[in-house]
Scaffold this motif. Structure first.
Motif, PDB file in Angstrom:
ATOM      1  N   ILE A  81       0.865  -1.172   0.000  1.00 27.64           N
ATOM      2  CA  ILE A  81       0.000   0.000   0.000  1.00 27.64           C
ATOM      3  C   ILE A  81       0.905   1.227   0.000  1.00 27.64           C
ATOM      4  O   ILE A  81       1.761   1.370   0.877  1.00 27.64           O
ATOM      5  N   GLN A  82       0.726   2.111  -0.967  1.00 28.74           N
ATOM      6  CA  GLN A  82       1.592   3.280  -1.110  1.00 28.74           C
ATOM      7  C   GLN A  82       0.755   4.548  -1.172  1.00 28.74           C
ATOM      8  O   GLN A  82      -0.242   4.618  -1.888  1.00 28.74           O
ATOM      9  N   ALA A  83       1.181   5.536  -0.413  1.00 25.95           N
ATOM     10  CA  ALA A  83       0.544   6.853  -0.421  1.00 25.95           C
ATOM     11  C   ALA A  83       1.625   7.888  -0.155  1.00 25.95           C
ATOM     12  O   ALA A  83       2.406   7.757   0.789  1.00 25.95           O
ATOM     13  N   GLY A  84       1.671   8.936  -0.986  1.00 29.72           N
ATOM     14  CA  GLY A  84       2.744   9.910  -0.847  1.00 29.72           C
ATOM     15  C   GLY A  84       4.092   9.209  -0.968  1.00 29.72           C
ATOM     16  O   GLY A  84       4.337   8.476  -1.919  1.00 29.72           O
ATOM     17  N   ASP A  85       4.958   9.420   0.026  1.00 27.29           N
ATOM     18  CA  ASP A  85       6.259   8.751   0.011  1.00 27.29           C
ATOM     19  C   ASP A  85       6.322   7.606   1.020  1.00 27.29           C
ATOM     20  O   ASP A  85       7.407   7.158   1.390  1.00 27.29           O
ATOM     21  N   ILE A  86       5.168   7.102   1.470  1.00 25.15           N
ATOM     22  CA  ILE A  86       5.111   6.041   2.473  1.00 25.15           C
ATOM     23  C   ILE A  86       4.633   4.743   1.836  1.00 25.15           C
ATOM     24  O   ILE A  86       3.682   4.733   1.050  1.00 25.15           O
ATOM     25  N   SER A  87       5.291   3.648   2.198  1.00 25.78           N
ATOM     26  CA  SER A  87       4.915   2.320   1.706  1.00 25.78           C
ATOM     27  C   SER A  87       4.718   1.379   2.882  1.00 25.78           C
ATOM     28  O   SER A  87       5.507   1.375   3.824  1.00 25.78           O
TER      29      SER A  87
END
Length: 275
Positions: free
Chosen positions: A68-74
């Motif tokens: 799950i990826q959002a912005g620069d976070i995984s």
């Protein structure tokens, strides 16, 4: 004995995670229970591609593992220690201890946040990790023991809040949630649901759960062959639209959620360097 060893190995990581978590902020998934407008749109993507603004990428890796990826976070769910032959370290991994295909006793120590879905026997565990672009929290659930009994709060449903979306990974769920657990989960826009029909829950029970949560998107996981998947889809086709994605990844946003509740079938694929 395995549980005791694993608990010891994870104590230090758990303490560091809780210390590193930012000050808790209210959950928009619990606070809001509104309808979300949108149009039917699913975008084929690669896990290294730059995400469009306000988008979240979901990649079905294997079994019950999703990226799950959002912005620069995984984040990776039900992390087993292997996500493919790639040089890629997620910021967060979550684990459930139903059996060895849902956790690892030796996660890479450079992973910043390792979140086990269980704590001391019968006590459960609580996570609320705010990383800015993504909040990761859990709701403890009971688990069947190998001896046939029940271990209270032995597993977790993990919720990922990102770009206004509320994404729930039901994990190795063994029972229908209670009213209190549903309330703690809050609104669910996207749900990853185990549909094996026995190792987790029977299909009738799982279907009741999914009809109750009324998620815009349901992604089946933890299915063993097309026959198992087909039985689930056949039981849900009157209430949900069914689509088959051409890839293992999709990108979603609040604006692109389908108007009708939809089951989106992804085929699992490990991450590859050429993507």
């Amino acid at each position: 004995m395995i549980r005791m060893v694993l608990s010891c190995l994870l104590l230090a990581t758990q303490a560091a995670t809780q210390a590193a978590a930012q000050e808790r902020r209210p959950s928009h998934c619990i606070a809001l229970a509104q309808e979300t407008p949108g149009l039917s749109y699913v975008h084929k993507a690669g896990f290294r591609d730059v995400l469009p603004e306000y988008g979240v990428r979901l990649r079905y890796i294997a079994h019950a593992s999703f990226l799950i990826q959002a912005g620069d976070i995984s984040a990776v769910t039900d992390f087993t220690g292997f996500i493919g032959n790639v040089d890629f370290i997620p910021d967060v991994v979550t684990m459930n201890h139903a059996h060895e295909t849902h956790w690892t006793a030796s996660p890479d120590p450079i992973i910043p946040h390792v979140l086990p879905g269980w704590g001391p026997v019968g006590e459960g565990i609580e996570h609320h990790l705010d990383l800015g672009a993504m909040v990761v929290r859990n709701v403890s659930t009971d688990i069947r023991s190998f001896a046939g009994g029940v271990e209270p709060k032995g597993n977790s449903i993990f919720v990922f809040e990102a770009e206004g979306l509320c994404i729930a990974h039901l994990g190795h769920l063994h029972h229908e949630p209670s009213d209190d657990q549903y309330a703690a989960l809050g609104r669910m826009d996207v749900v990853m649901a185990p549909v094996d029909g026995g190792f987790t829950m029977d299909l009738g029970s799982m279907m009741r759960v999914l009809r109750r949560v009324k998620a815009s998107v349901v992604i089946p996981m933890h299915w063993f062959g097309d026959a198992t998947l087909g039985r689930f889809l056949g039981g849900m086709e009157d209430d949900f639209a069914i689509t088959f994605a051409k890839a293992s990844e999709i990108e979603l946003s609040l604006r692109s959620l389908p108007d009708r509740p939809t089951i989106m079938v992804l085929r699992p694929a490990y991450l590859r360097e050429d993507e």
